[in-house]
Design an enzyme around this catalytic site. Structure first.
Site, PDB file in Angstrom:
ATOM      1  N   ALA A  21      -8.022 111.066   7.872  1.00 22.72           N
ATOM      2  CA  ALA A  21      -8.625 110.886   9.189  1.00 22.72           C
ATOM      3  C   ALA A  21      -8.382 109.457   9.635  1.00 22.72           C
ATOM      4  O   ALA A  21      -8.931 108.537   9.050  1.00 22.72           O
ATOM      5  CB  ALA A  21     -10.116 111.182   9.131  1.00 22.72           C
ATOM      6  N   CYS A  22      -7.576 109.300  10.652  1.00 26.06           N
ATOM      7  CA  CYS A  22      -7.137 107.962  11.040  1.00 26.06           C
ATOM      8  C   CYS A  22      -7.422 107.697  12.511  1.00 26.06           C
ATOM      9  O   CYS A  22      -7.831 108.579  13.249  1.00 26.06           O
ATOM     10  CB  CYS A  22      -5.645 107.808  10.773  1.00 26.06           C
ATOM     11  N   THR A  23      -7.190 106.462  12.917  1.00 27.07           N
ATOM     12  CA  THR A  23      -7.261 106.053  14.316  1.00 27.07           C
ATOM     13  C   THR A  23      -6.004 105.235  14.605  1.00 27.07           C
ATOM     14  O   THR A  23      -5.665 104.346  13.828  1.00 27.07           O
ATOM     15  CB  THR A  23      -8.509 105.198  14.588  1.00 27.07           C
TER      16      THR A  23
END
Length: 499
Positions: A21-23
């Protein structure tokens, strides 16, 4: 109480550890203060999954050589032919597999940040499912950096692979070179879209496919050959009812999970860079895909974005750290404890590639870490950055930072300001040192490139080692403070307090 808080910190770190889960944030050259192009991303998996920095030397490959997604020859996995010669490149992979390369530059000047985990709609995947032997997040950095020369070429190569061998999952990938940046999204097992970043705009995403527009006649787009026709054929796009084709609407999942997990991060980034934007946080599909910043974006802005946890502004009530750990906060922040690393790939076209391309790399939780510059021309990484396991140790850079972060999270409101101030001072000093080093490098590069290269190595390794030493010093400082706290809470002294 303190044991409970420490357990909570680990609980937050391990939540959803099986999923990535990244941004991600991209900023064009005309939107930045100094003409840089930026690609920034947090790599959020598990705090017990250390990131490394690894050099991959240029190679001459035998005929028939292939990249393999697993080192186990008995395990069926993604494979791809290697050209006769592959570029040297750097990556920031997982400690055990040395896959999930994450970020890096190659000798040709291409930078890649891979990947942003996104999710195709369930209905689309019923008809165009992921391929078991398709390319996955773990493969992308190594495959592309080994052989692509430019951002556009990298996106096109990934697209050909998705169309022919399929994708093993959906993902978003950022590509950058001295001229431009591209962003790529896989919308199903074999469909994809890539778009050139407008030079005067920025793009932000958090675990959701966000590309929308597609103009097959424009040089700013590339896509799978049947992107639109396949969606139309299977009822995911109706020109009469829907009007212009919308990639995200046709292919990407959008449900209640996105409302609290993904939308707030994009809303926050756009609010930081374009404060005048007035948007309903629950209507994420209406957020602009590309937006213009109201002020030119700086490296400091990129770091602040990656460190953000709603500590100020309209979403301050959703800050899960500043008033004590709240693992039940519904709005997922950008900066999470379980981050393996965060990075800012900076490209400054006016400078020689060796110093014009920098990977600003921070281990662990960005809010409690320090960004260390790693120049593209560096010939080796510090030993401490290139080894670690899933058990804490006293040598690796990863665990130096992670142990400090874990300790601080036991009393974030009190201890975080100490660490953040010290790291901010270090970063300011480092940027000054970088300017002085770069000026000296430029004087030497043309007349004595070997001496210039050694200067780069010595300087860069020195800065990295100083950062690791500072983490150790701060850990001792915080341990001293925690010792005082615990003694004050449970002194058990007699009335005269002298024994």
């Amino acid at each position: 109480m303190r044991i409970t808080l420490l357990a909570a910190a680990f609980g937050m770190a391990m939540a959803s550890s099986s999923a990535f889960a990244c941004t991600t944030v991209l900023v064009g050259s005309e939107a930045t203060a100094d003409g840089s192009i930026f690609i920034a991303r947090s790599v959020d998996s598990s705090s017990l999954n250390p990131s490394l920095l690894v050099m991959h030397p240029a190679a001459v490959n035998k005929a028939g050589s292939k990249y393999r997604g697993s080192d186990n020859p008995e395990k069926a996995t993604f494979e791809y032919p290697l050209p006769a010669q592959t570029f040297g490149y750097s990556t920031g992979p997982d400690w055990d597999s040395h896959r999930y390369g994450g970020c890096g530059f190659n000798d040709a000047g291409l930078g890649v940040s891979a990947t942003e985990s996104i999710y195709a709609s369930d209905e689309v995947l019923k008809l165009d499912p992921y391929e078991k032997l398709g390319i996955k997040e773990r493969d992308i950095a190594d495959v592309i950096l080994a052989q692509a020369k430019t951002a556009k070429e990298g996106a096109a190569l990934l697209g050909r692979i998705v169309e022919t061998q399929g994708a093993g999952e959906s993902f978003g990938v950022g590509f950058v070179d001295k001229d431009e940046a591209w962003y790529f999204e896989a919308g199903s097992g074999h469909q994809w879209l890539a778009q050139r970043l407008p030079k005067d705009k920025y793009f932000a995403t958090g675990n959701q496919g966000r590309l929308q527009q597609y103009d097959p006649q424009s040089p700013d787009f590339m896509a799978s050959a049947t992107l639109v026709s396949w969606a139309q054929e299977h009822g995911f796009y109706d020109p009469k009812k829907d009007g212009a084709f919308n990639f995200a609407k046709a292919y990407i999942r959008n449900d209640d999970r996105d409302v609290t997990y993904n939308y707030p991060r994009v809303w926050q980034i756009q609010k930081m860079l374009t404060p005048s934007l007035k948007q309903d946080i629950a209507q994420g599909t209406s957020f602009p895909v590309f937006a213009a910043p109201e002020k030119k974006v700086t490296l400091a802005d990129m770091k602040a974005i990656l460190r953000n946890h709603y500590e100020a502004g309209e979403l301050i009530s959703h800050d899960p750290y500043s008033k004590g750990l709240r693992g039940d906060e519904p709005y997922r922040p950008i900066s999470v404890f379980r981050a393996q690393n965060t990075h800012v790939l900076q490209v400054r076209p006016e400078l020689p590639q060796a110093i014009g391309q920098i990977n600003w790399f921070a281990l662990g939780m960005s809010d409690l870490s320090v960004y260390v510059p790693f120049y593209q021309g560096l010939t080796q990484f510090p030993k401490s950055y290139s080894s670690a396991t899933d058990e804490a140790d006293d040598e690796s850079a990863y665990w130096k930072f992670r142990k400090l972060q874990t300790l601080v999270m036991t009393d974030y409101p009190t201890l975080a300001p100490i660490v953040k101030q010290s790291f901010a001072e270090f970063e300011a000093q480092t940027e000054e040192k970088c300017r002085a080093f770069e000026a000296e490098y430029l004087k030497l590069a043309k007349s004595n490139p070997q001496v210039a290269s050694k200067l780069l190595d010595d300087f860069n390794l020195g800065i990295a080692n100083e950062a690791v030493a500072l983490a150790g010093k701060l850990t001792n400082k915080i341990y001293t403070q925690r010792t005082k706290d615990i003694e004050a809470a449970a002194p058990f002294k007699n009335r005269k307090k002298n024994d």
